[in-house]
Structure formats: C-alpha cells, structure tokens
Design a protein around this motif. Sequence first.
Motif, PDB file in Angstrom:
ATOM      1  N   GLU A   1      36.984  35.103  38.346  1.00 12.01           N
ATOM      2  CA  GLU A   1      36.314  36.308  38.830  1.00 12.01           C
ATOM      3  C   GLU A   1      37.310  37.469  38.898  1.00 12.01           C
ATOM      4  OE1 GLU A   1      33.988  35.808  42.363  1.00 12.01           O
ATOM      5  OE2 GLU A   1      33.228  33.841  41.740  1.00 12.01           O
ATOM      6  N   GLY A   2      38.527  37.176  39.345  1.00  8.81           N
ATOM      7  CA  GLY A   2      39.567  38.205  39.381  1.00  8.81           C
ATOM      8  C   GLY A   2      39.904  38.711  37.994  1.00  8.81           C
ATOM      9  N   ALA A   3      39.929  37.806  37.019  1.00  6.14           N
ATOM     10  CA  ALA A   3      40.218  38.204  35.643  1.00  6.14           C
ATOM     11  C   ALA A   3      39.127  39.125  35.103  1.00  6.14           C
ATOM     12  CB  ALA A   3      40.352  36.969  34.760  1.00  6.14           C
ATOM     13  N   MET A   4      37.865  38.816  35.443  1.00  5.39           N
ATOM     14  CA  MET A   4      36.767  39.658  34.962  1.00  5.39           C
ATOM     15  C   MET A   4      36.838  41.049  35.581  1.00  5.39           C
ATOM     16  SD  MET A   4      34.302  39.410  32.820  1.00  5.39           S
ATOM     17  CE  MET A   4      34.102  41.080  32.225  1.00  5.39           C
ATOM     18  N   ARG A   5      37.148  41.108  36.852  1.00  5.69           N
ATOM     19  CA  ARG A   5      37.269  42.415  37.504  1.00  5.69           C
ATOM     20  C   ARG A   5      38.407  43.231  36.895  1.00  5.69           C
ATOM     21  NH1 ARG A   5      35.613  39.300  42.060  1.00  5.69           N
ATOM     22  NH2 ARG A   5      37.776  38.767  42.570  1.00  5.69           N
ATOM     23  N   LEU A   6      39.480  42.542  36.495  1.00  2.00           N
ATOM     24  CA  LEU A   6      40.585  43.222  35.825  1.00  2.00           C
ATOM     25  C   LEU A   6      40.127  43.796  34.493  1.00  2.00           C
ATOM     26  CD1 LEU A   6      43.681  43.808  35.503  1.00  2.00           C
ATOM     27  CD2 LEU A   6      43.816  41.594  34.342  1.00  2.00           C
ATOM     28  N   LEU A   7      39.455  43.000  33.686  1.00  2.00           N
ATOM     29  CA  LEU A   7      39.017  43.439  32.365  1.00  2.00           C
ATOM     30  C   LEU A   7      38.051  44.613  32.452  1.00  2.00           C
ATOM     31  CD1 LEU A   7      38.526  39.899  30.818  1.00  2.00           C
ATOM     32  CD2 LEU A   7      40.148  41.612  29.988  1.00  2.00           C
ATOM     33  N   GLU A   8      37.214  44.606  33.467  1.00  2.00           N
ATOM     34  CA  GLU A   8      36.207  45.655  33.609  1.00  2.00           C
ATOM     35  C   GLU A   8      36.804  47.012  34.003  1.00  2.00           C
ATOM     36  OE1 GLU A   8      32.187  43.163  34.825  1.00  2.00           O
ATOM     37  OE2 GLU A   8      33.620  43.698  36.407  1.00  2.00           O
ATOM     38  N   ARG A   9      38.067  47.024  34.361  1.00  2.00           N
ATOM     39  CA  ARG A   9      38.715  48.283  34.740  1.00  2.00           C
ATOM     40  C   ARG A   9      39.030  49.169  33.541  1.00  2.00           C
ATOM     41  NH1 ARG A   9      43.530  46.288  38.619  1.00  2.00           N
ATOM     42  NH2 ARG A   9      44.278  48.407  38.153  1.00  2.00           N
ATOM     43  N   PHE A  10      39.011  48.590  32.338  1.00  2.00           N
ATOM     44  CA  PHE A  10      39.477  49.316  31.165  1.00  2.00           C
ATOM     45  C   PHE A  10      38.360  49.512  30.142  1.00  2.00           C
ATOM     46  CE2 PHE A  10      43.007  46.519  32.698  1.00  2.00           C
ATOM     47  CZ  PHE A  10      43.712  47.512  33.368  1.00  2.00           C
ATOM     48  N   SER A  11      38.432  50.651  29.441  1.00  2.00           N
ATOM     49  CA  SER A  11      37.415  50.984  28.442  1.00  2.00           C
ATOM     50  C   SER A  11      37.891  50.779  27.013  1.00  2.00           C
ATOM     51  CB  SER A  11      36.977  52.449  28.611  1.00  2.00           C
ATOM     52  OG  SER A  11      36.453  52.666  29.904  1.00  2.00           O
ATOM     53  N   THR A  12      39.203  50.765  26.813  1.00  2.00           N
ATOM     54  CA  THR A  12      39.773  50.586  25.476  1.00  2.00           C
ATOM     55  C   THR A  12      41.022  49.716  25.583  1.00  2.00           C
ATOM     56  OG1 THR A  12      41.258  52.498  25.620  1.00  2.00           O
ATOM     57  CG2 THR A  12      38.999  52.897  24.813  1.00  2.00           C
ATOM     58  N   PRO A  13      41.457  49.127  24.452  1.00  2.00           N
ATOM     59  CA  PRO A  13      42.712  48.371  24.468  1.00  2.00           C
ATOM     60  C   PRO A  13      43.909  49.225  24.880  1.00  2.00           C
ATOM     61  CG  PRO A  13      41.426  47.779  22.544  1.00  2.00           C
ATOM     62  CD  PRO A  13      40.725  48.940  23.177  1.00  2.00           C
TER      63      PRO A  13
ATOM     64  N   GLU B   1      43.900  51.858  26.867  1.00  2.00           N
ATOM     65  CA  GLU B   1      43.823  52.065  28.313  1.00  2.00           C
ATOM     66  C   GLU B   1      44.270  50.812  29.064  1.00  2.00           C
ATOM     67  OE1 GLU B   1      40.303  52.734  31.592  1.00  2.00           O
ATOM     68  OE2 GLU B   1      40.090  53.751  29.645  1.00  2.00           O
ATOM     69  N   ALA B   2      43.887  49.661  28.532  1.00  2.00           N
ATOM     70  CA  ALA B   2      44.278  48.399  29.151  1.00  2.00           C
ATOM     71  C   ALA B   2      45.796  48.224  29.114  1.00  2.00           C
ATOM     72  CB  ALA B   2      43.597  47.235  28.444  1.00  2.00           C
ATOM     73  N   GLU B   3      46.411  48.537  27.983  1.00  2.00           N
ATOM     74  CA  GLU B   3      47.865  48.401  27.866  1.00  2.00           C
ATOM     75  C   GLU B   3      48.584  49.289  28.875  1.00  2.00           C
ATOM     76  OE1 GLU B   3      51.433  48.912  24.567  1.00  2.00           O
ATOM     77  OE2 GLU B   3      49.377  48.509  23.902  1.00  2.00           O
ATOM     78  N   ALA B   4      48.125  50.523  28.987  1.00  2.00           N
ATOM     79  CA  ALA B   4      48.746  51.439  29.953  1.00  2.00           C
ATOM     80  C   ALA B   4      48.530  50.959  31.382  1.00  2.00           C
ATOM     81  CB  ALA B   4      48.165  52.843  29.773  1.00  2.00           C
ATOM     82  N   GLY B   5      47.344  50.476  31.652  1.00  2.00           N
ATOM     83  CA  GLY B   5      47.045  49.999  33.006  1.00  2.00           C
ATOM     84  C   GLY B   5      47.861  48.777  33.383  1.00  2.00           C
TER      85      GLY B   5
ATOM     86  N   GLY C   1      51.409  49.680  34.099  1.00  2.00           N
ATOM     87  CA  GLY C   1      51.546  50.226  35.447  1.00  2.00           C
ATOM     88  C   GLY C   1      51.529  49.133  36.505  1.00  2.00           C
ATOM     89  N   MET C   2      50.694  48.104  36.316  1.00  2.00           N
ATOM     90  CA  MET C   2      50.650  46.993  37.259  1.00  2.00           C
ATOM     91  C   MET C   2      51.970  46.231  37.268  1.00  2.00           C
ATOM     92  SD  MET C   2      46.771  45.531  36.637  1.00  2.00           S
ATOM     93  CE  MET C   2      46.920  44.267  37.931  1.00  2.00           C
ATOM     94  N   LEU C   3      52.550  46.068  36.093  1.00  2.00           N
ATOM     95  CA  LEU C   3      53.834  45.373  36.016  1.00  2.00           C
ATOM     96  C   LEU C   3      54.937  46.152  36.734  1.00  2.00           C
ATOM     97  CD1 LEU C   3      53.797  44.144  32.289  1.00  2.00           C
ATOM     98  CD2 LEU C   3      53.481  42.753  34.349  1.00  2.00           C
ATOM     99  N   GLU C   4      54.905  47.457  36.581  1.00  2.00           N
ATOM    100  CA  GLU C   4      55.914  48.282  37.251  1.00  2.00           C
ATOM    101  C   GLU C   4      55.792  48.187  38.771  1.00  2.00           C
ATOM    102  OE1 GLU C   4      55.255  52.155  35.663  1.00  2.00           O
ATOM    103  OE2 GLU C   4      56.175  51.699  33.702  1.00  2.00           O
TER     104      GLU C   4
ATOM    105  N   ALA D   1      40.865  42.151  26.003  1.00  2.00           N
ATOM    106  CA  ALA D   1      41.473  40.897  26.457  1.00  2.00           C
ATOM    107  C   ALA D   1      42.642  40.511  25.559  1.00  2.00           C
ATOM    108  CB  ALA D   1      40.417  39.792  26.474  1.00  2.00           C
ATOM    109  N   GLU D   2      42.464  40.632  24.249  1.00  2.00           N
ATOM    110  CA  GLU D   2      43.551  40.278  23.325  1.00  2.00           C
ATOM    111  C   GLU D   2      44.747  41.202  23.495  1.00  2.00           C
ATOM    112  OE1 GLU D   2      42.509  37.864  19.449  1.00  2.00           O
ATOM    113  OE2 GLU D   2      41.852  39.953  19.280  1.00  2.00           O
ATOM    114  N   ARG D   3      44.505  42.487  23.701  1.00  2.00           N
ATOM    115  CA  ARG D   3      45.623  43.412  23.880  1.00  2.00           C
ATOM    116  C   ARG D   3      46.421  43.060  25.137  1.00  2.00           C
ATOM    117  NH1 ARG D   3      46.808  48.767  22.377  1.00  2.00           N
ATOM    118  NH2 ARG D   3      45.608  48.266  20.491  1.00  2.00           N
ATOM    119  N   ILE D   4      45.732  42.723  26.212  1.00  2.00           N
ATOM    120  CA  ILE D   4      46.414  42.324  27.448  1.00  2.00           C
ATOM    121  C   ILE D   4      47.224  41.054  27.211  1.00  2.00           C
ATOM    122  CG2 ILE D   4      46.075  41.485  29.803  1.00  2.00           C
ATOM    123  CD1 ILE D   4      43.631  43.350  29.982  1.00  2.00           C
ATOM    124  N   GLU D   5      46.618  40.092  26.504  1.00  2.00           N
ATOM    125  CA  GLU D   5      47.323  38.840  26.207  1.00  2.00           C
ATOM    126  C   GLU D   5      48.583  39.108  25.399  1.00  2.00           C
ATOM    127  OE1 GLU D   5      46.700  34.647  23.742  1.00  2.00           O
ATOM    128  OE2 GLU D   5      45.185  36.233  23.619  1.00  2.00           O
TER     129      GLU D   5
END
Length: 374
Positions: A226-238, A240-244, A247-250, A293-297
């Motif tokens: 469920e946490g993973a799905m909420r994470l994925l839903e935060r982004f609209s493009t790969p 945007e996901a990479e930038a997000g 930022g989480m890693l930082e 999802a693939e970009r995050i992976e």
Amino acid sequence: MPQQGNTSGLAGITAGETALSTVGKEGLDLTYRGYSIRDLAEGASFEEVVYLLLYGILPSRTELDRYKNLLLSLRDLPAALKTVLEQLPPTANPVDVLRTGCSALGTMEPEGEDRDAHAIANRLIASFPSMLLYWFHFHRSGKRIETRAEAHPTVADQFLFLLRGEAPSSLHVRALDAALVLHAEHEFNASTFTCRVIVSTLSDFYSAITGGIGALRGPLHGGADEGAMRLLERFSTPEEAEAGIRGMLEKKEKIMGFGHRVYKKGDPRAPIIKSLAKQLAAEAGDRTLFPIAERIEEMLLSEKGLYPNLDFYSAVAYHFLGIPTFLFTPLFVISRASGWAAHILEQRANNRLIRPIATYIGPAPRPFPKLDER
C-alpha cells in the motif's frame, strides 16, 4: 552461549527449525518444501501450493480437484458472522475486519475434537475472501452478496468475481493466482513468528492466526505494498518520479517497496510479479504507471544498489487488476494464512514454549525510597 553482535530486531538470530521454506544461506532464492518459487509461480496454482504447505506434498490431479471442491464448500459464512461484519464500521481498516472475522469465527466454530487444525486452516483460507468482500459490499452499497460463487472455482477467480460482480479475464485470474503463490510463505517473518509464539503456549488455532494478522497489519510488513502504491501515485511522469525520489534520498526518507532484510541481491519474487504487472499494464494500455515504476527501480539500483521487493510491483499489478489500494494488505492476509497455518501445524508437531531472554540495560539494583522521601 548467547549469540554475539547486533541482535536488534533478532537480526541474525536462529529462532527455530522449519521444513516449510527457506531463502537459503545466500538469500538468492525462495523455496517452498524444496520447490523453487519460480517453478511454483509459473506452474502451480495457489490451491496446489496451499496443499503442499499444509499436507507436505504436491497433489495429484484427483487430489487437487477434491481439495478445490472442499475449499469451495467452505466459502459460505455463518449468519452470526455476517451480522458481526455488518456491525463493523465502513471506515474500519479492512485488515481489522479480517482479524475480527477470524476471532469471531473462532467463537462460533471453535477448535475441538470435531474440528481439527487442518479443518480450521481450510475453513479460514476458504472464507477470508468471503469475509472481506461481504463487509466491503455491505458497507459500500448495502448489498448482502452470495459468497459461494460456484462458477469461480479458485481463490483468485472467486476474489475477483466477488469484488467486481463480473467474471474476470483469464489473464487477471492468472496474475492474482501467481501473486497469491508468491505471498504464501516466507520463513520466520514477523507475522509467522507471531503465530508460532502464540501457538507455542498451547493456545488455539484462531488465536494464533488472529495474532499473525495483527503483525501483518504494520507498514513495515504487510502494509508495504500500500505504501508503494501511494508512492507511485505521487508522480505523473518518469522524470517527475526521478526528481522526487532523488529528493527523498537527499532527505534520507524511506522508500517503500525497496530493500529487504534477507535478500541482498534482489528479491527472487520481484521479477515474477514485475513480468505479470507488465502484461497487465500492456492490456490496460498504460503508458504512465509502469514506466514510472521502472524509472524508480532503475534509479535506486544504479545510485543506491537497492532492488525492488515483492511489494513494489505487486502494487502495480493489483492496481491494474482493479483492486482498491486499501485492499492490498488484506490480500496478503488471504495468501499468507496458508503459510501461517502450516507453521502452526509444524510448531505443534514438536512444540516447546518460545521464550527468549533479554539483555537488561536498566538501572542497577537500588534502594526503594518511601513515598515522603521522593
């Protein structure tokens, strides 16, 4: 001699023996009673895996047909249990619904001479989807659904039919069936160990399963998808996901769906569910969620050496199966009940009370001051 080193969270501590499953010493594979999870997910149904875990062997075709018919006959709920489910609030956490349903059923059909452990295991595995979706539909539309669904003979088929009210496609049934296989068993994880601790006191079967559900509820265990799905839903493009994610890693934030306590070179279940998620995404014409999802992976692997675990792509697969996010963890309960049941049987077969010791870090012995002296 007690084991030395950092034992926080019982990391590295051997707490018992099991013949049910192992990730091996290197943590490179997962086997159920010696069979690779890859072979089981590809070639066996969830019902075959349940039979393997509970009875120790893979069933013949005749045995499998008989077992599927048995589970089908156990889907219906007692009227009193339906009343309990109707009284639960619509805002309840659905994992709590299953926990309460399990406990309530234990008072209506208690363990005893006329109802042994195998019978209870089969009853719970067959009726958990019925409990969940009866409550879901009653509070969603006021409808009291029929749970037997005889035209839908497997757990995966029944679940999707009861959820949607229409027959699912063969791809959808296959994907959910494989997901149930992948989630069925996993050594001495937190919820399984909870079940074994409870039953080691000679408590009853229902109490052990109820405890396991409570342990699975947490976001660090069953709630991770469920946490993973909420994470994925935060982004609209790969992008945007990479930038997000960067930022989480930082900020050193936890990224749900990545890393695993026992798998250091990748969860062997993840590629299996990823392949199914990709097929489901293609069927749905998706050009957004799966690429995100693939970009995050790719990013987390290249920059942090982190691999996705089962939860990450399970979330993607469940999304394309049309399963609401808040029902992801209950699906984990429905699957893992088979592994819990097998561990309860194994614990009882050679039982000893599980009672570890603790390293005391409190004050040394000191005098007790009277109330007026404090």
